[in-house]
Write a protein that holds these residues in place. Structure first.
Motif, PDB file in Angstrom:
ATOM      1  N   UNK A  97       0.864  -1.168   0.000  1.00  0.00           N
ATOM      2  CA  UNK A  97       0.000   0.000   0.000  1.00  0.00           C
ATOM      3  C   UNK A  97       0.900   1.216   0.000  1.00  0.00           C
ATOM      4  N   UNK A  98       0.588   2.152  -0.844  1.00  0.00           N
ATOM      5  CA  UNK A  98       1.348   3.400  -0.860  1.00  0.00           C
ATOM      6  C   UNK A  98       0.358   4.540  -0.780  1.00  0.00           C
ATOM      7  N   UNK A  99       0.835   5.737  -0.424  1.00  0.00           N
ATOM      8  CA  UNK A  99      -0.095   6.854  -0.392  1.00  0.00           C
ATOM      9  C   UNK A  99      -0.769   7.007  -1.751  1.00  0.00           C
ATOM     10  N   UNK A 100      -2.065   6.663  -1.840  1.00  0.00           N
ATOM     11  CA  UNK A 100      -2.787   6.609  -3.114  1.00  0.00           C
ATOM     12  C   UNK A 100      -2.925   7.952  -3.800  1.00  0.00           C
ATOM     13  N   UNK A 101      -2.706   9.044  -3.038  1.00  0.00           N
ATOM     14  CA  UNK A 101      -2.881  10.372  -3.624  1.00  0.00           C
ATOM     15  C   UNK A 101      -1.650  10.791  -4.428  1.00  0.00           C
ATOM     16  N   UNK A 102      -0.569  10.002  -4.327  1.00  0.00           N
ATOM     17  CA  UNK A 102       0.651  10.334  -5.073  1.00  0.00           C
ATOM     18  C   UNK A 102       0.676   9.566  -6.394  1.00  0.00           C
ATOM     19  N   UNK A 103       1.432  10.080  -7.355  1.00  0.00           N
ATOM     20  CA  UNK A 103       1.637   9.335  -8.602  1.00  0.00           C
ATOM     21  C   UNK A 103       2.835   8.399  -8.408  1.00  0.00           C
TER      22      UNK A 103
END
Lengths: 285, 290
Positions: A97-103
């Motif tokens: 999981x990664x910060x979804x708001x980043x590209x």
């Protein structure tokens, strides 16, 4: 262990034990029981076991996210979890999981800055890794639009940012299609060729067999087997031949001759290619 | 040390970006509507010269409420989400210390609060300027384009109320109070993962903090006999910040003179308390298994 011994191993654990206390009942749960583990430098090491066998607990202790209840664990001679140890390892978590708001590019920039890459060096490294994991075209899309396989690949890219000597891959092919799975395998082999140490856990035994130099099988927190694939999988006293042009008559004669020599033909069938190879050919990758 | 500061800055910037991209700025729309509604209400009513006090009351209450919402939800959502979604595993597999993570998260939220308070103050000042202009225009129209001596004095009073520099002090006090609420929320976030629990605990401390002065007086006055009650009062007096002290902003709104020498010690108190709480949060988080 002597310093020389420590230098030879990328990871070294002795009597590694972890007990969790359940929150409400205060019941104690033994997750890992006295694990002895030595992973040599440059080795591809498979950590196998069913769910709840202690694979993730072992990984977390290697990262220092949880502390052992007993025993010791070190990474390149430094205590697991120390900054010195973390500087030399890269980690791909299961279902990353990664910060979804980043590209994709932004997430690599973010983690890159945390491993002290900056400016032109960071930009060049990010471009190189996006290329390596075939995500250049999707680099500027938000991560929440990525498929599971793409997230896995960006996860691998972030693990490689600082060119670590040791890679910890937790279920690297979970939920990835056969093409992505093949890419992951090729990447692991390429890393080994560059002298990197790779420790990975997996449920997919066939994939482990393709890349691992040695494996360790855990069950209910205990080590049940460890060794090279050859040591563990070879059937003693039997040999396998692959022959072309074997007609039924020739097979009968060969079988009779072998019997006369004290050996026996146990099986004769056309070799089959693996379904994964067939699939890769079919989709033209 | 240099690396630590860089890591804190990177994590703070990421926290700030995350909050902004999660569209938290939409709550500013609520504040704008509040100010627009308030101004239009004032223009239709006769407040007998207390127009500006009413507007300031409304704006400071709005800034406090919206800021509290941002502080509570920001800290109670962002830190537990990192653990829940396991993004923290990736982060802490890098050579990043846990205290850098906590400090970065907190400073990111402080930056967010600073932006919010600044933007809301900007909206508030525009509303004040608009109202002052409307009142001055009304006086000019009444005097046929010229102001009488009484009107000139009245317009002067409007301007003094609308452009009172002490309002900056009131805003600084509200900002400091919000930063304090945030750090308490961060402390609870390091031990718990339930947003409801973290928000409830923080609000509880917030409420107790407004009564802290009473607890301190009782404890220091020695009027309480029971030992357990004494311990409770001592704990409240020592551990819970005195939120009542920030209500100095009420004096500014009422138009009383408050100087920076009165405000500065309160701001310093907030800074020290935040630093100590942040250190405790980092120590607690250091021992937490993930």
């Amino acid at each position: 262990m002597s310093d020389d011994g420590q230098r030879e191993f990328a990871v070294s654990a002795a009597g590694l034990t972890k007990t969790f206390t359940l929150e409400w009942t205060r019941k104690r749960l033994l997750a890992l029981d006295g694990l002895e583990l030595r992973v040599r430098r440059g080795e591809v090491f498979g950590l196998l076991g069913p769910n709840g066998s202690g694979k993730s607990t072992t990984m977390k202790m290697l990262l220092g996210l949880i502390k052992p209840s007993a025993g010791t664990v070190s990474v390149f001679g430094a205590a697991a979890g120390s900054l010195a140890a973390r500087r030399r390892l890269g980690f791909l978590p299961e279902n990353p999981y990664f910060p979804g708001f980043l590209s994709g590019r932004e997430v690599l920039n973010y983690y890159g800055k945390l491993v002290n890459l900056h400016g032109q060096r960071l930009r060049a490294r990010v471009d190189e890794l996006l290329e390596l994991v075939s995500l250049t075209a999707a680099a500027d899309r938000a991560l929440k639009t990525y498929s599971k396989g793409m997230l896995q690949r960006i996860g691998l890219a972030q693990a490689l940012l600082h060119d670590p000597d040791l890679l910890l891959l937790d279920e690297p092919t979970a939920g990835v299609d056969p093409v992505g799975s093949r890419q992951m395998r090729d990447l692991i082999l390429a890393l080994r060729a560059r002298g990197k140490t790779v420790i990975f856990s997996s449920h997919l035994l066939e994939q482990v067999q393709e890349v691992a130099d040695r494996v360790l099988i855990l069950h209910r927190g205990k080590k049940v087997r460890e060794g090279t694939l050859e040591e563990l999988l070879s059937v003693r006293g039997q040999s396998q031949l692959t022959v072309s042009g074997l007609t039924p008559e020739l097979q009968t004669r060969l079988s009779a001759w072998l019997r006369g020599e004290g050996a026996e033909l146990l099986a004769a069938a056309p070799p089959q290619q693996k379904l994964e190879d067939y699939f890769i050919k079919a989709v033209g990758q | 040390m240099g690396n630590s500061l860089r890591h804190i800055r990177v994590i703070a910037a990421n926290t700030f970006t995350e909050a902004i991209r999660q569209k938290v700025l939409y709550v500013l729309v609520v504040f704008c509507l509040l100010m627009l509604g308030g101004s239009s209400f004032i223009s239709q009513m006769d407040f007998k010269g207390d127009d500006f006090k009413f507007m300031k009351d409304l704006a400071y209450a709005g800034i406090s409420l919206v800021g509290l919402l941002v502080a509570l939800l920001g800290a109670a959502l962002l830190i537990p989400a990192e653990v829940e979604k396991r993004t923290i595993y990736t982060l802490l597999s890098k050579p990043v210390r846990k205290f850098e993570f906590i400090a970065g998260k907190y400073l990111g939220l402080v930056a967010l609060l600073t932006l919010f308070v600044t933007l809301m103050a900007g909206i508030f000042f525009i509303a004040l300027w608009g109202h002052e202009n409307a009142l001055t225009a009304r006086e000019l129209a009444a005097g046929g384009g010229r102001l009488t001596e009484v009107q000139t004095q009245l317009v002067g009073e409007y301007r003094a109320s609308a452009y009172d520099p002490a309002m900056i002090q009131a805003l600084a006090l509200i900002w400091a109070k919000l930063c304090l609420v945030t750090v308490i929320c961060v402390l609870f976030s390091t031990v718990a993962s339930s947003t409801v629990f973290i928000v409830s605990c923080t609000l509880f401390v917030y409420l107790i903090g407004h009564l802290q002065m009473i607890a301190r007086e009782y404890f220091l006055g020695g009027e309480v006999a029971q030992w357990w009650w004494k311990i409770f009062l001592a704990a409240v007096a020592l551990l819970i910040p005195d939120f009542q002290t920030f209500n100095l902003s009420d004096e500014i709104i009422a138009g009383n003179t408050v100087r920076w020498v009165d405000t500065a010690p309160i701001l310093a108190y907030a800074g020290v308390y935040a630093l100590v709480t942040l250190t405790v949060s980092a120590l607690v988080f250091e021992g937490r298994e993930l």
